[in-house]
Design a protein around this motif. Structure first.
Motif, PDB file in Angstrom:
ATOM      1  N   GLU A  18      12.385  12.313  64.821  1.00 14.97           N
ATOM      2  CA  GLU A  18      12.604  13.740  64.581  1.00 14.97           C
ATOM      3  C   GLU A  18      12.628  14.520  65.891  1.00 14.97           C
ATOM      4  O   GLU A  18      13.480  15.366  66.098  1.00 14.97           O
ATOM      5  CB  GLU A  18      11.484  14.279  63.693  1.00 14.97           C
ATOM      6  CG  GLU A  18      11.808  14.918  62.374  1.00 14.97           C
ATOM      7  CD  GLU A  18      13.241  15.179  62.011  1.00 14.97           C
ATOM      8  OE1 GLU A  18      13.729  16.285  62.300  1.00 14.97           O
ATOM      9  OE2 GLU A  18      13.875  14.330  61.393  1.00 14.97           O
ATOM     10  N   THR A  19      11.679  14.226  66.770  1.00 12.26           N
ATOM     11  CA  THR A  19      11.630  14.911  68.064  1.00 12.26           C
ATOM     12  C   THR A  19      12.889  14.617  68.866  1.00 12.26           C
ATOM     13  O   THR A  19      13.490  15.524  69.450  1.00 12.26           O
ATOM     14  CB  THR A  19      10.385  14.476  68.854  1.00 12.26           C
ATOM     15  OG1 THR A  19       9.224  14.845  68.111  1.00 12.26           O
ATOM     16  CG2 THR A  19      10.339  15.110  70.227  1.00 12.26           C
ATOM     17  N   THR A  20      13.305  13.377  68.880  1.00 15.62           N
ATOM     18  CA  THR A  20      14.513  12.989  69.617  1.00 15.62           C
ATOM     19  C   THR A  20      15.737  13.671  69.017  1.00 15.62           C
ATOM     20  O   THR A  20      16.607  14.166  69.738  1.00 15.62           O
ATOM     21  CB  THR A  20      14.685  11.459  69.603  1.00 15.62           C
ATOM     22  OG1 THR A  20      13.518  10.870  70.195  1.00 15.62           O
ATOM     23  CG2 THR A  20      15.909  11.029  70.376  1.00 15.62           C
ATOM     24  N   ARG A  21      15.817  13.715  67.711  1.00 12.07           N
ATOM     25  CA  ARG A  21      16.968  14.328  67.042  1.00 12.07           C
ATOM     26  C   ARG A  21      17.078  15.818  67.359  1.00 12.07           C
ATOM     27  O   ARG A  21      18.165  16.347  67.530  1.00 12.07           O
ATOM     28  CB  ARG A  21      16.856  14.110  65.531  1.00 12.07           C
ATOM     29  CG  ARG A  21      18.139  14.415  64.767  1.00 12.07           C
ATOM     30  CD  ARG A  21      18.033  14.036  63.299  1.00 12.07           C
ATOM     31  NE  ARG A  21      17.119  14.846  62.542  1.00 12.07           N
ATOM     32  CZ  ARG A  21      17.350  16.109  62.153  1.00 12.07           C
ATOM     33  NH1 ARG A  21      18.468  16.692  62.470  1.00 12.07           N
ATOM     34  NH2 ARG A  21      16.475  16.765  61.443  1.00 12.07           N
ATOM     35  N   ARG A  22      15.950  16.502  67.458  1.00  7.81           N
ATOM     36  CA  ARG A  22      15.944  17.940  67.727  1.00  7.81           C
ATOM     37  C   ARG A  22      16.030  18.278  69.214  1.00  7.81           C
ATOM     38  O   ARG A  22      16.228  19.432  69.577  1.00  7.81           O
ATOM     39  CB  ARG A  22      14.670  18.565  67.156  1.00  7.81           C
ATOM     40  CG  ARG A  22      14.651  18.639  65.644  1.00  7.81           C
ATOM     41  CD  ARG A  22      13.489  19.507  65.146  1.00  7.81           C
ATOM     42  NE  ARG A  22      12.252  19.274  65.870  1.00  7.81           N
ATOM     43  CZ  ARG A  22      11.239  18.524  65.447  1.00  7.81           C
ATOM     44  NH1 ARG A  22      11.308  17.932  64.277  1.00  7.81           N
ATOM     45  NH2 ARG A  22      10.147  18.374  66.163  1.00  7.81           N
ATOM     46  N   HIS A  23      15.867  17.288  70.063  1.00  4.98           N
ATOM     47  CA  HIS A  23      15.796  17.517  71.510  1.00  4.98           C
ATOM     48  C   HIS A  23      17.095  18.103  72.070  1.00  4.98           C
ATOM     49  O   HIS A  23      18.187  17.672  71.712  1.00  4.98           O
ATOM     50  CB  HIS A  23      15.481  16.193  72.220  1.00  4.98           C
ATOM     51  CG  HIS A  23      15.387  16.312  73.695  1.00  4.98           C
ATOM     52  ND1 HIS A  23      14.368  16.991  74.316  1.00  4.98           N
ATOM     53  CD2 HIS A  23      16.187  15.849  74.689  1.00  4.98           C
ATOM     54  CE1 HIS A  23      14.539  16.927  75.629  1.00  4.98           C
ATOM     55  NE2 HIS A  23      15.632  16.238  75.877  1.00  4.98           N
ATOM     56  N   ARG A  24      16.970  19.088  72.929  1.00  2.00           N
ATOM     57  CA  ARG A  24      18.125  19.641  73.651  1.00  2.00           C
ATOM     58  C   ARG A  24      18.170  18.963  75.013  1.00  2.00           C
ATOM     59  O   ARG A  24      17.330  19.208  75.868  1.00  2.00           O
ATOM     60  CB  ARG A  24      17.991  21.148  73.802  1.00  2.00           C
ATOM     61  CG  ARG A  24      18.145  21.848  72.487  1.00  2.00           C
ATOM     62  CD  ARG A  24      18.137  23.325  72.691  1.00  2.00           C
ATOM     63  NE  ARG A  24      18.344  23.958  71.393  1.00  2.00           N
ATOM     64  CZ  ARG A  24      18.860  25.139  71.253  1.00  2.00           C
ATOM     65  NH1 ARG A  24      19.221  25.839  72.306  1.00  2.00           N
ATOM     66  NH2 ARG A  24      19.012  25.650  70.057  1.00  2.00           N
TER      67      ARG A  24
END
Length: 112
Positions: A18-24
């Protein structure tokens, strides 16, 4: 993301999906990810099987080491199980699956 950040000097644990997916992604992170893109194998089990078999053949080896980078141990185990299934290894405990998941079976031509 982990590899790109590590290359840039950030030695942090693997991020969750989830963190990776949302990362800019920063420009520097994107540049580092692009450098490593050709060294990664991903996709459906049959795609990974074909890619790993071709990789083994091109290097004339009969064994590969596979490392699934994910923060979730269950996801890592499932990745190895899918790989073992794709290479038609017999079912076994986690030690058997992990220990043998990356071996290219003798029936797979490796270019020798």
């Amino acid at each position: 993301m982990w590899r790109a950040r590590k290359d840039l000097g950030e030695d942090a644990p693997l991020s969750s999906y989830e963190t990776t997916r949302r990362h800019r992604w920063t420009g520097a992170e994107l540049a580092r990810a692009e450098v490593h893109r050709t060294a990664l194998v991903s996709g459906a089990p049959e795609q990974v099987h074909a890619a790993l078999t071709a990789l083994a053949a091109s290097h004339r080896v009969d064994e590969l080491i596979v490392n699934t980078l994910t923060a979730d141990p269950a996801d890592r185990r499932r990745s190895y199980e899918l790989l073992a299934d794709a290479f038609a290894f017999p079912p076994g405990g986690p030690e058997t699956t992990v220990a043998h998941a990356a071996r290219v079976p003798a029936s797979v031509p490796v270019g020798r």
